[in-house]
Write a protein that holds these residues in place. Structure first.
Motif, PDB file in Angstrom:
ATOM      1  N   MET A   1       1.193  -1.195  -0.313  1.00 31.59           N
ATOM      2  CA  MET A   1       0.259  -0.087  -0.329  1.00 31.59           C
ATOM      3  C   MET A   1       1.299   1.323   0.482  1.00 31.59           C
ATOM      4  O   MET A   1       0.748   2.016   0.843  1.00 31.59           O
ATOM      5  N   LYS A   2       1.800   1.209  -1.517  1.00 30.60           N
ATOM      6  CA  LYS A   2       2.594   2.660  -1.390  1.00 30.60           C
ATOM      7  C   LYS A   2       1.548   3.639  -0.596  1.00 30.60           C
ATOM      8  O   LYS A   2       2.585   4.850  -0.551  1.00 30.60           O
ATOM      9  N   ASN A   3       0.615   4.211  -1.283  1.00 29.16           N
ATOM     10  CA  ASN A   3       0.260   5.637  -1.611  1.00 29.16           C
ATOM     11  C   ASN A   3      -0.623   5.567   0.317  1.00 29.16           C
ATOM     12  O   ASN A   3      -1.073   6.996   0.159  1.00 29.16           O
ATOM     13  N   GLN A   4      -0.252   4.890   1.127  1.00 31.08           N
ATOM     14  CA  GLN A   4      -0.973   4.909   2.098  1.00 31.08           C
ATOM     15  C   GLN A   4      -0.164   6.244   3.489  1.00 31.08           C
ATOM     16  O   GLN A   4      -0.455   7.457   4.214  1.00 31.08           O
ATOM     17  N   LEU A   5       1.457   5.859   2.757  1.00 35.67           N
ATOM     18  CA  LEU A   5       1.783   7.075   3.298  1.00 35.67           C
ATOM     19  C   LEU A   5       1.469   9.251   2.855  1.00 35.67           C
ATOM     20  O   LEU A   5       1.991   9.939   3.910  1.00 35.67           O
ATOM     21  N   ILE A   6       0.429   9.003   1.570  1.00 32.02           N
ATOM     22  CA  ILE A   6       1.137  10.356   1.971  1.00 32.02           C
ATOM     23  C   ILE A   6      -0.418  11.296   2.215  1.00 32.02           C
ATOM     24  O   ILE A   6      -0.912  11.988   2.525  1.00 32.02           O
ATOM     25  N   TYR A   7      -1.328   9.652   2.757  1.00 32.58           N
ATOM     26  CA  TYR A   7      -2.243   9.876   3.963  1.00 32.58           C
ATOM     27  C   TYR A   7      -2.255  10.952   4.809  1.00 32.58           C
ATOM     28  O   TYR A   7      -2.780  10.996   5.955  1.00 32.58           O
ATOM     29  N   GLU A   8       0.084  10.298   5.281  1.00 35.27           N
ATOM     30  CA  GLU A   8      -0.425  11.052   6.543  1.00 35.27           C
ATOM     31  C   GLU A   8      -0.041  12.657   6.686  1.00 35.27           C
ATOM     32  O   GLU A   8      -0.098  13.388   7.403  1.00 35.27           O
ATOM     33  N   TYR A   9      -0.385  12.977   5.084  1.00 35.47           N
ATOM     34  CA  TYR A   9       0.259  14.635   4.252  1.00 35.47           C
ATOM     35  C   TYR A   9      -1.081  15.139   4.292  1.00 35.47           C
ATOM     36  O   TYR A   9      -1.571  16.452   4.497  1.00 35.47           O
ATOM     37  N   PHE A  10      -1.648  14.462   2.984  1.00 35.24           N
ATOM     38  CA  PHE A  10      -3.196  14.686   3.051  1.00 35.24           C
ATOM     39  C   PHE A  10      -4.383  13.741   3.659  1.00 35.24           C
ATOM     40  O   PHE A  10      -4.292  13.390   3.099  1.00 35.24           O
ATOM     41  N   SER A  11      -5.657  14.993   3.607  1.00 36.17           N
ATOM     42  CA  SER A  11      -6.447  14.225   3.498  1.00 36.17           C
ATOM     43  C   SER A  11      -7.426  14.105   2.752  1.00 36.17           C
ATOM     44  O   SER A  11      -6.817  14.840   1.435  1.00 36.17           O
ATOM     45  N   ASP A  12      -8.938  13.074   1.963  1.00 30.23           N
ATOM     46  CA  ASP A  12      -9.663  13.218   1.390  1.00 30.23           C
ATOM     47  C   ASP A  12     -10.171  14.738   0.959  1.00 30.23           C
ATOM     48  O   ASP A  12      -9.719  14.604  -0.407  1.00 30.23           O
ATOM     49  N   ASP A  13     -10.181  15.272   2.215  1.00 27.51           N
ATOM     50  CA  ASP A  13     -11.329  16.857   1.483  1.00 27.51           C
ATOM     51  C   ASP A  13      -9.667  17.847   0.672  1.00 27.51           C
ATOM     52  O   ASP A  13     -10.222  18.513   0.342  1.00 27.51           O
ATOM     53  N   ASP A  14      -8.472  17.659   0.999  1.00 27.72           N
ATOM     54  CA  ASP A  14      -7.252  18.212   0.784  1.00 27.72           C
ATOM     55  C   ASP A  14      -7.312  17.860  -0.864  1.00 27.72           C
ATOM     56  O   ASP A  14      -7.213  18.800  -1.362  1.00 27.72           O
ATOM     57  N   PHE A  15      -7.460  16.614  -1.150  1.00 29.54           N
ATOM     58  CA  PHE A  15      -7.399  16.136  -2.627  1.00 29.54           C
ATOM     59  C   PHE A  15      -8.660  16.831  -3.568  1.00 29.54           C
ATOM     60  O   PHE A  15      -8.533  17.350  -4.267  1.00 29.54           O
ATOM     61  N   LEU A  16      -9.537  16.129  -2.349  1.00 29.78           N
ATOM     62  CA  LEU A  16     -10.914  17.438  -2.860  1.00 29.78           C
ATOM     63  C   LEU A  16     -10.664  18.868  -3.744  1.00 29.78           C
ATOM     64  O   LEU A  16     -11.083  19.576  -4.680  1.00 29.78           O
ATOM     65  N   ARG A  17     -10.635  19.688  -2.461  1.00 32.81           N
ATOM     66  CA  ARG A  17      -9.937  20.501  -2.693  1.00 32.81           C
ATOM     67  C   ARG A  17      -8.906  21.440  -4.067  1.00 32.81           C
ATOM     68  O   ARG A  17      -9.348  22.025  -4.851  1.00 32.81           O
ATOM     69  N   ILE A  18      -7.738  20.445  -4.399  1.00 29.92           N
ATOM     70  CA  ILE A  18      -7.040  20.412  -4.950  1.00 29.92           C
ATOM     71  C   ILE A  18      -7.521  20.062  -6.743  1.00 29.92           C
ATOM     72  O   ILE A  18      -7.879  20.745  -7.143  1.00 29.92           O
ATOM     73  N   SER A  19      -8.727  19.163  -6.874  1.00 32.32           N
ATOM     74  CA  SER A  19      -9.532  18.800  -7.456  1.00 32.32           C
ATOM     75  C   SER A  19     -10.178  19.663  -8.341  1.00 32.32           C
ATOM     76  O   SER A  19     -10.517  20.376  -9.557  1.00 32.32           O
ATOM     77  N   ASN A  20     -11.099  20.528  -7.031  1.00 28.97           N
ATOM     78  CA  ASN A  20     -12.097  21.591  -7.259  1.00 28.97           C
ATOM     79  C   ASN A  20     -10.879  22.320  -7.849  1.00 28.97           C
ATOM     80  O   ASN A  20     -11.808  23.486  -8.524  1.00 28.97           O
ATOM     81  N   CYS A  21     -10.092  22.600  -7.842  1.00 31.39           N
ATOM     82  CA  CYS A  21      -9.041  24.096  -7.381  1.00 31.39           C
ATOM     83  C   CYS A  21      -8.515  23.781  -9.020  1.00 31.39           C
ATOM     84  O   CYS A  21      -8.646  25.036 -10.332  1.00 31.39           O
ATOM     85  N   ILE A  22      -8.672  23.185  -9.356  1.00 29.50           N
ATOM     86  CA  ILE A  22      -8.142  22.278 -10.667  1.00 29.50           C
ATOM     87  C   ILE A  22      -9.065  22.494 -11.859  1.00 29.50           C
ATOM     88  O   ILE A  22      -9.346  23.100 -13.011  1.00 29.50           O
ATOM     89  N   GLY A  23     -10.371  22.259 -11.573  1.00 33.59           N
ATOM     90  CA  GLY A  23     -11.797  22.596 -12.530  1.00 33.59           C
ATOM     91  C   GLY A  23     -12.374  23.832 -12.260  1.00 33.59           C
ATOM     92  O   GLY A  23     -12.154  24.194 -13.810  1.00 33.59           O
ATOM     93  N   GLU A  24     -12.005  25.133 -11.520  1.00 38.45           N
ATOM     94  CA  GLU A  24     -11.878  26.374 -11.568  1.00 38.45           C
ATOM     95  C   GLU A  24     -11.324  27.167 -12.607  1.00 38.45           C
ATOM     96  O   GLU A  24     -11.901  27.682 -13.247  1.00 38.45           O
ATOM     97  N   THR A  25      -9.939  26.667 -12.375  1.00 37.03           N
ATOM     98  CA  THR A  25      -8.440  27.309 -12.551  1.00 37.03           C
ATOM     99  C   THR A  25      -9.421  26.792 -14.226  1.00 37.03           C
ATOM    100  O   THR A  25      -8.789  27.727 -15.534  1.00 37.03           O
ATOM    101  N   GLU A  26      -9.774  25.553 -14.941  1.00 40.05           N
ATOM    102  CA  GLU A  26      -9.548  25.190 -16.138  1.00 40.05           C
ATOM    103  C   GLU A  26     -11.095  25.833 -16.895  1.00 40.05           C
ATOM    104  O   GLU A  26     -11.059  25.395 -18.294  1.00 40.05           O
ATOM    105  N   LYS A  27     -11.819  26.107 -16.438  1.00 41.71           N
ATOM    106  CA  LYS A  27     -12.297  26.921 -16.400  1.00 41.71           C
ATOM    107  C   LYS A  27     -12.400  28.299 -17.139  1.00 41.71           C
ATOM    108  O   LYS A  27     -13.639  28.766 -18.144  1.00 41.71           O
ATOM    109  N   ILE A  28     -11.358  28.478 -16.936  1.00 40.34           N
ATOM    110  CA  ILE A  28     -11.018  29.533 -17.934  1.00 40.34           C
ATOM    111  C   ILE A  28      -9.740  29.235 -19.153  1.00 40.34           C
ATOM    112  O   ILE A  28      -9.337  30.670 -19.489  1.00 40.34           O
ATOM    113  N   THR A  29      -9.292  28.694 -19.442  1.00 41.40           N
ATOM    114  CA  THR A  29      -8.489  27.768 -20.591  1.00 41.40           C
ATOM    115  C   THR A  29      -8.699  26.646 -20.554  1.00 41.40           C
ATOM    116  O   THR A  29      -9.707  25.835 -20.461  1.00 41.40           O
ATOM    117  N   SER A  30      -8.091  26.504 -22.067  1.00 36.71           N
ATOM    118  CA  SER A  30      -8.583  25.090 -22.344  1.00 36.71           C
ATOM    119  C   SER A  30      -7.143  23.876 -22.448  1.00 36.71           C
ATOM    120  O   SER A  30      -7.105  23.327 -22.587  1.00 36.71           O
TER     121      SER A  30
END
Length: 91
Positions: A1-30
């Motif tokens: 389970m190599k990806n489990q270490l990353i969850y010591e630093y990021f939560s699921d909410d952190d990943f969701l916020r990053i994904s949402n920020c990507i989505g918002e940013t991509e609204k202004i560019t192709s």
């Protein structure tokens, strides 16, 4: 389970916020934005802390928005634009 270490630093909410920020940013560019988290450090980064690595690579979410503004100058949004890449963080 190599990806489990990353969850010591990021939560699921952190990943969701990053994904949402990507989505918002991509609204202004192709341009497509992809965030990737490395499993290992390069030789030149072996003595850097995780925080130093994050600051070096990408630390502040406002940088993502600024990147979108720059991308929009070269890759303006088009009426038929589709989201070609997932907004999820790649581990």
């Amino acid at each position: 389970m190599k990806n489990q270490l990353i969850y010591e630093y990021f939560s699921d909410d952190d990943f969701l916020r990053i994904s949402n920020c990507i989505g918002e940013t991509e609204k202004i560019t192709s341009g497509e934005i992809r965030i990737s988290i490395k499993e290992t450090k390069s030789f030149s980064d072996r003595n850097r802390s995780i925080i130093e690595m994050a600051q070096k690579e990408f630390y502040n979410p406002t940088e993502l928005i600024e990147m979108g503004k720059v991308l929009s100058e070269y890759f303006p949004i088009k009426a038929d634009d589709t989201n070609e890449l997932s907004n999820k963080v790649v581990l």
